[in-house]
Design a protein around this motif. Structure first.
Motif, mmCIF file in Angstrom:
data_model
loop_
_atom_site.group_PDB
_atom_site.id
_atom_site.type_symbol
_atom_site.label_atom_id
_atom_site.label_comp_id
_atom_site.label_asym_id
_atom_site.label_seq_id
_atom_site.Cartn_x
_atom_site.Cartn_y
_atom_site.Cartn_z
ATOM 1 N N ASP A 221 -18.799 125.381 -62.988
ATOM 2 C CA ASP A 221 -19.673 126.587 -62.953
ATOM 3 C C ASP A 221 -21.069 125.932 -63.137
ATOM 4 O O ASP A 221 -22.022 126.503 -62.531
ATOM 5 C CB ASP A 221 -19.473 127.533 -64.101
ATOM 6 C CG ASP A 221 -18.131 128.182 -63.945
ATOM 7 O OD1 ASP A 221 -18.080 128.858 -63.146
ATOM 8 O OD2 ASP A 221 -17.027 128.046 -65.004
ATOM 9 N N ALA A 222 -21.016 124.877 -63.851
ATOM 10 C CA ALA A 222 -22.455 124.178 -64.067
ATOM 11 C C ALA A 222 -22.257 122.599 -64.074
ATOM 12 O O ALA A 222 -21.051 122.344 -64.638
ATOM 13 C CB ALA A 222 -23.284 124.715 -65.147
ATOM 14 N N VAL A 223 -23.088 121.924 -63.314
ATOM 15 C CA VAL A 223 -23.164 120.538 -63.815
ATOM 16 C C VAL A 223 -24.442 119.869 -64.594
ATOM 17 O O VAL A 223 -25.446 120.378 -64.126
ATOM 18 C CB VAL A 223 -22.832 119.603 -62.606
ATOM 19 C CG1 VAL A 223 -21.435 119.833 -62.208
ATOM 20 C CG2 VAL A 223 -23.893 119.776 -61.578
ATOM 21 N N VAL A 224 -24.358 119.019 -65.484
ATOM 22 C CA VAL A 224 -25.548 118.432 -66.039
ATOM 23 C C VAL A 224 -25.364 116.933 -65.841
ATOM 24 O O VAL A 224 -24.289 116.335 -65.699
ATOM 25 C CB VAL A 224 -25.877 118.631 -67.558
ATOM 26 C CG1 VAL A 224 -25.612 120.089 -67.913
ATOM 27 C CG2 VAL A 224 -24.710 117.919 -68.312
ATOM 28 N N ALA A 225 -26.445 116.147 -65.519
ATOM 29 C CA ALA A 225 -26.778 114.672 -65.313
ATOM 30 C C ALA A 225 -27.913 114.285 -66.065
ATOM 31 O O ALA A 225 -28.906 114.405 -65.827
ATOM 32 C CB ALA A 225 -26.841 114.334 -63.822
ATOM 33 N N GLY A 226 -27.532 113.903 -67.337
ATOM 34 C CA GLY A 226 -28.786 113.696 -68.314
ATOM 35 C C GLY A 226 -28.875 111.977 -68.276
ATOM 36 O O GLY A 226 -27.918 111.490 -68.662
ATOM 37 N N MET A 227 -29.966 111.670 -68.005
ATOM 38 C CA MET A 227 -30.460 110.139 -68.111
ATOM 39 C C MET A 227 -29.275 109.312 -67.348
ATOM 40 O O MET A 227 -29.229 108.115 -67.813
ATOM 41 C CB MET A 227 -30.585 109.881 -69.492
ATOM 42 C CG MET A 227 -31.278 110.955 -70.485
ATOM 43 S SD MET A 227 -32.785 110.685 -69.960
ATOM 44 C CE MET A 227 -33.499 109.051 -70.893
#
Ligand SMILES: C[S@@+](CC[C@H](N)C(=O)[O-])C[C@H]1O[C@@H](n2cnc3c(N)ncnc32)[C@H](O)[C@@H]1O
Length: 328
Positions: A221-227
């Motif tokens: 439902d959502a993706v995050v790509a942090g740093m």
């Protein structure tokens, strides 16, 4: 009629089969000179001469990272329009070069070796990564990433999760967190830290690459790509993969560093790029088909400390880019 004196030399530039092979590879991937030589199966001295001619014709862009120089084919500008037109005319036929398939196969092996080396870096530092690399001034950045990723979402994937800094903030918000990383060492650390963290979400750890994500189409439902994007040579495939694994209407959120000049971060933090230009991330989102793409500044700083020098930690500005997979 005016004569273009560059015409014969430009035609000559495209008449050499080795140069065409070089162009075909550098159009697909950013490579260091040594990697390019290995992909072609040619001595570096032979390749260097061709590179000089391509550089003079405005066809080469170069990026310096520590002691390496990475090369890529670029669109010629400013007085090199003729090379650009000739390149456009030949590029679609490069597959027919007899060496092309073997060159591509060797290049894939060279890139796989690079991925292995970069993965080894994080495997080695996994146990101490939170000491080395997880330092933010206020923590606002993590809250903002989590808030954008959540917004009522159930399955959230944390891409390049490392030891789970962002995944931890999602545990109380999502129903299921899929944490993805290429480094098994980092995933082991993430498992330990996520196991101890409060929050009700089910956690699943998956080994995988950002340019071939181990998720089904529309699974998140959502993706995050942090740093993590500044660790990658190229944004195109990873951003296309983010779109693929999102359900229609799902959100992607990227947290990144503004471009900076701290060369030591290549060696000490495994960074491939020294930050990323926000517009490059926005463009990658837009050209891959994300909609409602927004660039936001973040009231937080990345604050790594240099291990080989005394002095205060550096404060590096952060920004966030988010976008939505179209519903239709
Ligand atoms: C700087 S760390 C960031 C970790 C975490 N997101 C954080 O902010 O603390 C980058 C992580 O991305 C992973 N990584 C780098 N390139 C990757 C790739 N191509 N595919 C999957 N993971 C990758 C590394 O193994 C590492 O754990």
């Amino acid at each position: 009629m005016a004569h273009d004196v560059r015409l014969p030399s430009s035609l000559k530039l495209f008449a050499d089969p080795t140069r065409l092979r070089i162009m075909a590879l550098l159009e697909r991937a950013e490579l260091a000179v040594g990697e390019l030589s290995r992909a072609l199966g040619l001595a570096q001295s032979r390749v260097s001469n061709h590179l000089r001619l391509l550089r003079e014709a405005g066809l080469l862009s170069e990026r310096h990272a520590g002691s390496s120089t990475f090369l890529r084919l670029s669109t010629p500008r400013n007085g090199h329009a003729l090379s650009g037109r000739l390149w456009e005319a030949v590029r679609t036929d490069l597959d027919s070069l007899p060496e092309h398939a073997a060159d591509l196969a060797r290049m894939e092996r060279v890139l796989a070796e690079r991925r292995q080396r970069e993965g080894d870096f994080f495997d080695q530092v996994a146990g101490e990564w939170d000491e080395i690399g997880v330092h933010f001034a206020s923590g606002q950045a993590r809250q903002r990433v989590a808030a954008h990723a959540f917004a009522g979402r159930h399955v959230v994937a944390d891409l390049g999760c490392g030891t789970g800094y962002f995944a931890r903030a999602l545990l109380g918000l999502a129903t299921r967190v899929i944490a993805v990383d290429r480094s098994r060492g980092m995933l082991d650390e993430a498992a330990r830290r996520l196991g101890d963290a409060p929050g009700g979400a089910e956690v699943e750890l998956r080994v995988g690459e950002l340019d071939a994500l181990p998720l089904e189409d529309g699974e998140a439902d959502a993706v995050v790509a942090g740093m993590v994007l500044h660790h990658l040579a190229d944004l195109r495939r990873p951003v296309a993969e983010m779109l693929r694994v999102l359900r229609p209407g799902g959100n992607a959120v990227v947290l990144e560093l503004e471009p900076h000049r701290h060369e030591w971060m290549h060696a000490q933090l495994g960074d491939h790029h020294l930050g990323l230009a926000p517009q490059d991330v926005v463009r990658a989102f837009q050209s891959n088909g994300f909609e409602d793409v927004v660039l936001e500044s973040v009231d937080d700083q990345y604050r790594p400390r240099r291990a080989d020098a005394d002095g205060p930690p550096v404060d590096l500005p952060l920004y966030l880019v988010r976008g939505t997979r179209p519903r239709a």
